[in-house]
Design a protein around this motif. Structure first.
Motif, PDB file in Angstrom:
ATOM      1  N   GLY A  94     -12.949  15.015  23.208  1.00 50.86           N
ATOM      2  CA  GLY A  94     -12.089  14.318  24.162  1.00 50.86           C
ATOM      3  C   GLY A  94     -11.453  13.069  23.589  1.00 50.86           C
ATOM      4  O   GLY A  94     -10.948  12.239  24.335  1.00 50.86           O
ATOM      5  N   THR A 147      -6.025  14.540  22.946  1.00 50.79           N
ATOM      6  CA  THR A 147      -5.647  15.507  23.980  1.00 50.79           C
ATOM      7  C   THR A 147      -4.980  16.704  23.304  1.00 50.79           C
ATOM      8  O   THR A 147      -4.270  16.545  22.305  1.00 50.79           O
ATOM      9  CB  THR A 147      -4.661  14.893  24.995  1.00 50.79           C
ATOM     10  N   SER A 180     -11.340  16.328  29.462  1.00 45.09           N
ATOM     11  CA  SER A 180     -10.316  15.311  29.791  1.00 45.09           C
ATOM     12  C   SER A 180     -10.964  13.953  29.557  1.00 45.09           C
ATOM     13  O   SER A 180     -11.618  13.403  30.416  1.00 45.09           O
ATOM     14  CB  SER A 180      -9.862  15.439  31.238  1.00 45.09           C
ATOM     15  N   GLY A 181     -10.839  13.464  28.336  1.00 44.40           N
ATOM     16  CA  GLY A 181     -11.507  12.220  27.973  1.00 44.40           C
ATOM     17  C   GLY A 181     -12.913  12.498  27.493  1.00 44.40           C
ATOM     18  O   GLY A 181     -13.437  13.602  27.675  1.00 44.40           O
ATOM     19  N   PRO A 182     -13.531  11.512  26.836  1.00 43.31           N
ATOM     20  CA  PRO A 182     -14.852  11.709  26.244  1.00 43.31           C
ATOM     21  C   PRO A 182     -15.912  12.054  27.296  1.00 43.31           C
ATOM     22  O   PRO A 182     -16.167  11.256  28.183  1.00 43.31           O
ATOM     23  CB  PRO A 182     -15.150  10.352  25.602  1.00 43.31           C
TER      24      PRO A 182
END
Ligand code: ADP
Ligand code: ADP
Length: 225
Positions: free
Chosen positions: A54, A57, A71-73
């Motif tokens: 993450g 993207t 979606s993100g770490p």
């Protein structure tokens, strides 16, 4: 659910020319599998790992960790990089506890887990030492402890021993195999080294020189002790 599920993942780094780093990469891990990712420099191995973590993207496709779209770490991943990224001003144990502090969890609940990991990696006598007092191999062992402290569903390793000399590197591969046989995490292990990829992996995934294309997937069933 698979720890990692990638379907036709494409990654283009933005910019004037737009670097195509991954072109339709598909990969699904099996539970507890050790996957070695092999390929020449610049073929997108690090990019793939960073997308799974993450930290980048993806441009197109589907990428999920533990059944959840990235979606993100996510907080259930442990990572070990070529440079160990230990904080020099913190002791070994305070480095290992960093992810716990970062997640604002009580570190006291992790004392036993830390002791177990220090023992498992042979660092039990070094918990109060500082990173600059350790050898390269020991530093990477500390980084492995840090990656494992919160029982990650997935362990990502990006050439973790690439900066070590050949002898230490061989020793660390044996160490890592021993550790993995205890923990049985699902692992994605990126390397340039064919020998270590085969030695460690249940499966060796080869990224081809064409950006991020998986050229061939070899499944190597090794007899495990
Ligand atoms: P590797 O050891 O995996 O081959 P590199 O030495 O190519 O990695 O890259 C090291 C770092 O530089 C990485 O964090 C990567 O994101 C960054 N990097 C590599 N190529 C570029 C580029 N063309 N533009 C910007 N950053 C890059
Ligand atoms: P590998 O890990 O296999 O060496 P990378 O994932 O580091 O490959 O790089 C794949 C391609 O993406 C290379 O062409 C590299 O230069 C480019 N790249 C990597 N990181 C960046 C970045 N942050 N910005 C732009 N291009 C990058």
């Amino acid at each position: 659910v698979p720890a990692v599920e990638a379907r036709h993942v494409r990654k283009v780094y933005p910019g004037e020319r737009g670097v195509l780093a991954l072109d339709s990469v598909s990969l699904e891990t099996r539970p507890g599998e050790f996957v070695s990712i092999l390929g020449p420099s610049g073929c997108g191995k690090s990019t793939f790992l960073r997308c799974v973590a993450g930290l980048e993207t993806i441009s197109e496709g589907h990428l999920a960790v533990q059944g959840k779209k990235v979606s993100g770490p996510p907080d259930n991943i442990g990572m070990v990089f070529q440079r160990d990224a230990l904080l020099e001003w913190r002791s070994v144990e305070n480095n290992i506890l960093l992810p716990i502090e970062f997640k604002k969890k009580a570190t006291s609940a992790y004392r036993q887990k830390m002791a177990d990991l220090l023992k498992l990696t042979g660092l039990q006598d070094f918990s109060n030492r500082y990173p600059q007092e350790l050898s390269g191999g020991m530093r990477q062992r500390a980084a492995i402890c840090r990656a494992l402290i919160d029982d990650p569903a997935l362990l990502l390793m990006d050439e973790p021993f690439g900066a070590l000399d050949a002898l230490t590197r061989d020793q660390m591969n044996v160490e890592l195999q021993r550790i993995w046989l205890e923990t049985r995490n699902t692992v994605l292990f990126v390397t340039h080294g064919i020998a270590e990829a085969v030695f460690l992996g249940d499966r060796v995934v080869v990224f081809s020189p064409r950006p991020g294309r998986i050229a061939e997937v070899l499944t190597i069933d090794l007899p495990r002790p």
